[in-house]
Design an enzyme around this catalytic site. Structure first.
Site, PDB file in Angstrom:
ATOM      1  N   ILE A 115      -7.536 -14.599 -45.718  1.00 59.96           N
ATOM      2  CA  ILE A 115      -7.318 -15.911 -46.331  1.00 59.96           C
ATOM      3  C   ILE A 115      -8.578 -16.774 -46.220  1.00 59.96           C
ATOM      4  CG2 ILE A 115      -5.957 -18.039 -46.183  1.00 59.96           C
ATOM      5  CD1 ILE A 115      -3.694 -16.179 -45.032  1.00 59.96           C
ATOM      6  N   ASP A 128     -11.468 -41.438 -80.499  1.00 59.00           N
ATOM      7  CA  ASP A 128     -11.316 -42.615 -81.352  1.00 59.00           C
ATOM      8  C   ASP A 128     -12.643 -42.832 -82.091  1.00 59.00           C
ATOM      9  OD1 ASP A 128     -10.204 -44.837 -82.463  1.00 59.00           O
ATOM     10  OD2 ASP A 128     -10.535 -46.137 -80.745  1.00 59.00           O
ATOM     11  N   GLU A 176      -9.743 -19.767 -45.574  1.00 61.46           N
ATOM     12  CA  GLU A 176      -9.241 -21.053 -45.070  1.00 61.46           C
ATOM     13  C   GLU A 176     -10.113 -22.229 -45.484  1.00 61.46           C
ATOM     14  OE1 GLU A 176      -7.808 -17.814 -42.420  1.00 61.46           O
ATOM     15  OE2 GLU A 176      -9.779 -18.408 -43.150  1.00 61.46           O
ATOM     16  N   ASP A 218     -19.164 -19.803 -43.346  1.00 61.28           N
ATOM     17  CA  ASP A 218     -19.114 -19.845 -44.815  1.00 61.28           C
ATOM     18  C   ASP A 218     -19.164 -21.267 -45.345  1.00 61.28           C
ATOM     19  OD1 ASP A 218     -19.072 -17.185 -45.062  1.00 61.28           O
ATOM     20  OD2 ASP A 218     -17.132 -17.024 -46.059  1.00 61.28           O
ATOM     21  N   VAL A 261      -5.847 -13.618 -40.836  1.00 61.92           N
ATOM     22  CA  VAL A 261      -6.847 -14.688 -40.877  1.00 61.92           C
ATOM     23  C   VAL A 261      -8.031 -14.281 -41.754  1.00 61.92           C
ATOM     24  CG1 VAL A 261      -8.467 -16.035 -39.483  1.00 61.92           C
ATOM     25  CG2 VAL A 261      -6.163 -15.611 -38.636  1.00 61.92           C
ATOM     26  N   ALA A 262      -8.423 -12.999 -41.683  1.00 63.76           N
ATOM     27  CA  ALA A 262      -9.567 -12.509 -42.460  1.00 63.76           C
ATOM     28  C   ALA A 262      -9.282 -12.521 -43.959  1.00 63.76           C
ATOM     29  CB  ALA A 262      -9.935 -11.095 -42.017  1.00 63.76           C
TER      30      ALA A 262
END
Length: 841
Positions: free
Chosen positions: A277, A321, A279, A692, A274-275
């Site tokens: 990644i 153009d 998330e 975070d 878990v740490a």
């Protein structure tokens, strides 16, 4: 296109048809042989497949395994929280991907539903899907062309091809053979164009996917390539996944060798997975891009595809153009060489069919320019027409190349003529001199032709003006006689002038290391003159290619010179695809503008397809971005926004990865030291997502750095070397500070819940201080940063002091003295970052 080179008879013979059309039996046989006249859509992934595809990702797989492991060792709460996070990320990814591709639907929606054909020698109405090769189709004003036809009969037939080409002027169709290999197809009518006026007949030569529209349909169904950001995020995810697997394996092996119980060992491995990644990254990335889309929308740039926002920041070639994007799309008089200004202004106002209403001019662009020119000089058409009524008009056509009116001037009648100067001079016998009308001499003609050459050399469209007074006994029946013996009055030069903001935007683009390339259907001389005037060429000799030049080059020859070409003139939309592909092979991230249906493949292939707000629906649906104001400066503003967004993505990725590295090192080091793991999986998820989340999101709206458009486009990864060093150092500082406090508390008989609460909180405070290391260098103007920091701090206080949350997170209340220690330790990350910055410099 072989059909335009065959005569009517040869075409009918080749298709086993005749002027009376097919019989019912022949039509049925052809229908079985060639299929229906319809566009075929490729089968696409359904919603379920797209949703399940979100789980085929190394980071998601690791999280799912971590959740299963947590559940198997009896930690159901951690397992549920991890699965919820996985599902939220999958839903975010699904919403982004499941934007049903509308371009093909729009294209199918354009197709005509009915057609009038000759069957068994009789006029018959059938559904367009039943049309087949050899059918004779009858065309009337207002009809939609149901297939690609070779025109075999034309009575003033004008076809509006704007839906296909984006060009507003209708095309006059004829039955003559066209032997040239260029893109002239005036004896063809294409599916999905409209009959503007006149009547005609055509034989069906292509149906369904074989038509020009069908070829476009095939090209726009290609699978879209990943954007630069997708590739960078994918590489980052893969690397983090490998790191997570490696670290989890090492820590599990160490724990096993140390004799740690299998349940505790599994929980440590789950915490580590878990740490490792980030998330919260997908959600923060989506929000940052969405906010960028909103800011761009306020600047008239509507971004249809989320990831395109950042891709703009990587753009290093803008293919644009000319008409309406670099120019005003309004013909304007720019130069005059006039012998008699009064008569030139009078002719401009009266020999003119444009009309003015509420400051808007309707009619032919050239007539509109002359009307405004006369109006600006005090010659107002409405007033003049009342005073000098029109008696006769001989309209302009492609053969005569001039327009003539006869107007009543009090008791006299005057012939007023405007047209091609070289044609008009042949009709003139006199010229306005300084004091009076003189006979037209050879030197006068030479002077006029020299002026004409100079004006056309400046890319001006030049018209000549002449007039004469009719004798009282002259009739108006003989139109040829009316236009003889004219008095030449002068030349007027017009062009579609460049936008003032386009010059500034091109200068900005150049400073930013972006090459601007003009692609237009206009003439080469006009295109080069405009390119020179607005600064695309820097006044140097410009390399310009026409569509026919491009057709003569093989792929390698074109690839060798594509970097040097600044102007493409008389280019057809299908050639834009070739230009895009060549730029891609050279490693460029190119944007391409377009407005017609046949621009759709190039818009789809370009890294950034930019459709005009005034363009066709198919072009808009194929594009990544729409310009509501059709203005080149809007593209450059969007690039600036894209660069700012990429800088901000780097900031919050740096911020989040500092957290991940810190958590990995803390958990790994505690295992090696034989200490209990300081964070449980729910605490790690709390740090990665909630703690975070708000600060990282606030970094996504940081203001642009000074000089963001004075540097070349960045080709580096999301984590450049400088940031990688800062991330590692920040992770080490967090680890040392957290474990030093944790070890001290454990060795001084502090309760394990209190020790983990202190370690957990000091790590959270490290994040709150670290966000200030990652912000922009443009001061403290981002108020969201302070709101986010305040929100994170309040949430952490809730986790520490609210009884319900204490039970979920396994925390306990902390004293004021505890908080002083926590703040003193966690603030060291501000000092370490300044030291690292100085060392790097």
């Amino acid at each position: 296109m072989k059909w335009k080179k065959l005569s009517t008879e040869e075409t009918l013979k080749d298709l086993n048809s005749n002027i009376n059309g097919l019989t019912t039996q022949e039509a049925q046989e052809n229908l079985l042989k060639y299929g229906k006249n319809e566009l075929v859509e490729e089968k696409k992934a359904g919603p379920l497949r797209i949703f399940l595809g979100q789980f085929v990702d190394i980071l998601i797989v690791i999280l799912i395994i971590a959740a299963i492991a947590a559940y198997l060792v009896g930690d159901a709460l951690d397992a549920i929280v991890i699965i919820i996070v996985v599902l939220i990320n999958a839903i975010v990814g699904f919403i982004q991907e499941y934007r049903a591709e509308k371009a093909m639907e729009k294209l199918k929606g354009l197709i005509s539903s009915e057609a009038v054909v000759m069957r068994d020698g009789l006029e018959t109405k059938i559904t367009a899907g039943e049309l087949t090769l050899g059918d004779i189709v009858l065309l009337e004003e207002g009809d939609n062309v149901p297939a690609d036809l070779r025109i075999i009969e034309s009575n003033d037939l004008l076809i509006d091809e704007s839906a296909l080409t984006g060009e507003s002027l209708s095309v006059e169709k004829h039955t003559d053979v066209i032997v040239s290999d260029d893109h002239d197809a005036d004896n063809m009518a294409f599916m999905e164009t409209d009959v503007a006026s006149g009547r005609g007949k055509g034989v069906v030569v292509e149906i369904g996917m074989g038509t020009e529209i069908g070829k476009i349909a095939e090209m726009i169904q290609v699978e879209e390539e990943d954007t630069p950001l997708q590739l960078k995020i994918s590489r980052l995810g893969r690397n983090l996944g490998i790191l997570a697997i490696f670290v989890c394996s090492i820590v599990f092996a160490i724990g096993y060798l140390q004799g740690i119980p299998i349940v505790d060992n599994f929980l440590t491995a789950v915490s580590l997975a878990v740490a490792a990644i980030p998330e919260g990254l997908p959600a923060i990335l989506t929000l940052t891009l969405a906010l960028g889309m909103q800011r761009m929308a306020r600047s008239n740039a509507i971004v249809r595809k989320l990831l395109a926002v950042e891709t703009l920041g990587s753009c290093n070639v803008i293919c644009t153009d000319k008409t309406g994007t670099l120019t005003l799309n309004q013909m304007t008089v720019r130069d005059t060489r006039v012998q008699d200004s009064k008569m030139v202004n009078t002719i401009s106002a009266l020999c003119n069919n444009a009309t003015q209403s509420n400051e808007k001019v309707l009619g032919d662009p050239t007539d509109a320019a002359l009307l405004l020119y006369a109006d600006a000089n005090g010659y107002h058409r409405r007033e003049l027409e009342k005073k000098y009524p029109r008696l006769l008009e001989i309209p302009l056509d492609s053969t005569r190349k001039r327009m003539t009116t006869v107007n009543q001037f009090d008791g006299d009648r005057y012939v007023l003529v405007k047209g091609a100067p070289e044609v008009l001079l042949q009709k003139c016998s006199q010229i306005e001199g300084e004091d009076s009308v003189c006979a037209l001499q050879v030197e006068d003609i030479d002077k006029v032709m020299a002026d004409l050459k100079e004006m056309t050399g400046n890319a001006l469209r030049v018209l000549g003006f002449a007039y004469r007074k009719l004798n009282p006994d002259e009739g108006l029946e003989d139109k040829e006689e009316l236009e003889k013996g004219l008095i030449f009055a002068g030349l007027v030069g017009m062009m579609d002038p460049p936008r003032d903001e386009a010059r500034k935007a091109i200068a900005t683009a150049k400073k930013a290391g972006i090459k601007v390339v003009m692609i237009t259907g206009d003439h080469k001389d006009t295109a080069v003159a405009i390119a020179r005037e607005i600064g695309i060429t820097d006044g140097r000799e410009v390399m310009a290619l026409t569509g026919s030049d491009l057709d003569k080059l093989n792929d390698q020859e074109f690839l060798d010179m594509v970097d040097d070409v600044r102007v493409y003139a008389r280019v057809f939309p299908e050639q834009k695809v070739r230009i895009v592909e060549a730029l891609k092979k050279k490693g460029h991230v190119a944007s391409m503008t377009g407005d017609g249906v046949n621009d759709a493949p190039a818009l789809k292939r370009a890294a950034i397809g930019v459709a005009m707000g005034s363009g066709t629906d198919v072009a808009k649906e194929s594009a990544d971005m729409l310009l509501q104001d059709d203005n080149f400066a809007t593209i450059v503003r969007a690039v600036r926004e894209g660069r700012t967004i990429f800088d901000n993505i780097r900031r919050f990725v740096r911020f989040q990865l500092s957290t991940n590295i810190g958590a990995i090192l803390t958990i790994t080091s505690s295992s090696i030291m034989g200490l209990p793991v300081p964070f449980n999986p729910i605490q790690v998820l709390w740090i990665n997502i909630i703690m975070d989340g708000p600060p990282a999101q606030s970094l996504g709206v940081e203001p642009p750095e000074k000089g963001v458009m004075e540097r070349p486009p960045l080709k580096e990864e999301i984590i450049p070397r400088k940031n990688l060093i800062k991330i590692i150092i920040a992770g080490v500082v967090m680890t040392v500070g957290t474990l030093a406090l944790y070890y001290y508390l454990l060795t001084h008989n502090t309760d394990i819940i209190k020790a983990t609460s202190m370690a957990f909180t000091v790590f959270v405070m490290y994040q709150i201080f670290n966000v200030f290391n990652c912000r922009s260098e443009q001061g403290f103007s981002n108020k969201f940063l302070f709101l986010a920091v305040g929100a994170s701090l309040l949430l952490q206080l809730g986790v520490i002091y609210l009884p319900f949350l204490q039970g979920v997170f396994r925390t306990t209340a902390l004293s004021g003295f505890d908080w002083i220690i926590i703040i003193l330790i966690s603030s060291t990350i501000l000092i370490s970052d300044r030291v690292v910055e100085k060392l790097i410099r």
